[in-house]
Write a protein that holds these residues in place. Structure first.
Motif, short mmCIF file in Angstrom:
data_model
loop_
_atom_site.label_atom_id
_atom_site.label_comp_id
_atom_site.label_asym_id
_atom_site.label_seq_id
_atom_site.Cartn_x
_atom_site.Cartn_y
_atom_site.Cartn_z
N VAL A 9 0.87 -1.18 0.00
CA VAL A 9 0.00 0.00 0.00
C VAL A 9 0.90 1.23 0.00
N TRP A 43 -5.00 -2.31 -7.59
CA TRP A 43 -6.31 -2.40 -6.95
C TRP A 43 -6.94 -1.02 -6.78
N GLY A 44 -6.18 0.02 -6.99
CA GLY A 44 -6.71 1.37 -6.88
C GLY A 44 -6.61 1.93 -5.48
N LYS A 45 -7.16 3.12 -5.33
CA LYS A 45 -7.16 3.78 -4.03
C LYS A 45 -8.37 3.32 -3.25
N ARG A 46 -8.11 2.88 -2.02
CA ARG A 46 -9.17 2.37 -1.16
C ARG A 46 -9.00 2.93 0.24
N ARG A 47 -10.09 2.90 0.95
CA ARG A 47 -10.08 3.35 2.34
C ARG A 47 -9.39 2.28 3.19
N LYS A 57 -6.64 6.71 3.40
CA LYS A 57 -6.72 5.96 2.15
C LYS A 57 -5.33 5.54 1.74
N HIS A 59 -3.13 3.49 -1.84
CA HIS A 59 -3.17 2.94 -3.20
C HIS A 59 -2.58 1.53 -3.12
N TYR A 60 -3.43 0.53 -3.42
CA TYR A 60 -3.05 -0.87 -3.26
C TYR A 60 -2.52 -1.44 -4.57
N ARG A 118 -11.30 -4.17 -15.33
CA ARG A 118 -11.02 -2.80 -14.95
C ARG A 118 -11.65 -1.83 -15.95
N ARG A 121 -15.43 -1.76 -15.30
CA ARG A 121 -15.75 -0.98 -14.11
C ARG A 121 -15.61 0.51 -14.39
N ARG A 125 -18.52 3.29 -14.12
CA ARG A 125 -18.34 4.47 -13.29
C ARG A 125 -18.66 5.73 -14.09
#
Length: 156
Positions: A9, A43-47, A57, A59-60, A118, A121, A125
C-alpha cells in the motif's frame, strides 16, 4: 521455483512517477535474483481499515512472481526504508511451481482478464457519473417511463 504474492500500500498522494519508481525497484530485485515476474495488479485507491501515518486511504498493488525466496528479504527491506509505502505483505502462494512456462501463460491470461474487468468498471463508473449529472440538472433519466405514474394512490 516458488510463487510469491506481494501486496503493498502506497500513500494516496504519491505521484505516478513515484509509484513507477517503487514498481521498478521490486521488478529489479526479482530480476537480480533470477526470478520471473508474473503479474502486477493495481487495486486502486481504497479506504484503509484504520489510519496509518495520518492517511485514511491508500493505493493498493499486488505483484505475483516466481523466485527462490531470496528476493523476499530484499523487497521487504526496500519497503521498510521507503517512506511512501504504508504497509506490505508477502505470501508464499505455491511451494513448488514445476511448469514455469504454463504458469507464465496463465498469469498473462489473468492480466488480460483483470484489464478487461477494470475497463468495464471504469465504463460503469463513467455512465453512473453521467446519470448523476443528469439528475442534478433535473433532466429525466433514460430509464424512467413517463407514461406510468411514479406513485400509486392506494388510499383514495
Amino acid at each position: 521455483m516458488r510463487e510469491y504474492e506481494f501486496v503493498y500500500v502506497i500513500q494516496p498522494d504519491a505521484t505516478p512517477e513515484r509509484e513507477a519508481e517503487i514498481h521498478q525497484r521490486i521488478d529489479q530485485v526479482v530480476a537480480d535474483q533470477n526470478g520471473r515476474f508474473l503479474l502486477r495488479d493495481d487495486w486502486g485507491k481504497r479506504r484503509l481499515a484504520y489510519e496509518i501515518k495520518k492517511f485514511q486511504k491508500g493505493h493498493y498493488f499486488q505483484v505475483n512472481f516466481l523466485g527462490s525466496g531470496k528476493e523476499i528479504g530484499e523487497i521487504e527491506r526496500l519497503m521498510r526504508i521507503d517512506s511512501d509505502v504504508l504497509r506490505y505483505l508477502s505470501v508464499l502462494a505455491d511451494e513448488e511451481v514445476t511448469d514455469i512456462e504454463t504458469r507464465v501463460v496463465e498469469a498473462a491470461k489473468q492480466a488480460a482478464e483483470q484489464a478487461q474487468r477494470r475497463a468495464e468498471r471504469e465504463a460503469e463508473r463513467v455512465a453512473r457519473e453521467e446519470r448523476d449529472k443528469e439528475r442534478e440538472r433535473g433532466a429525466p433519466v433514460g430509464d424512467d417511463d413517463e407514461d406510468e405514474p411514479r406513485f400509486r394512490a392506494d388510499d383514495e
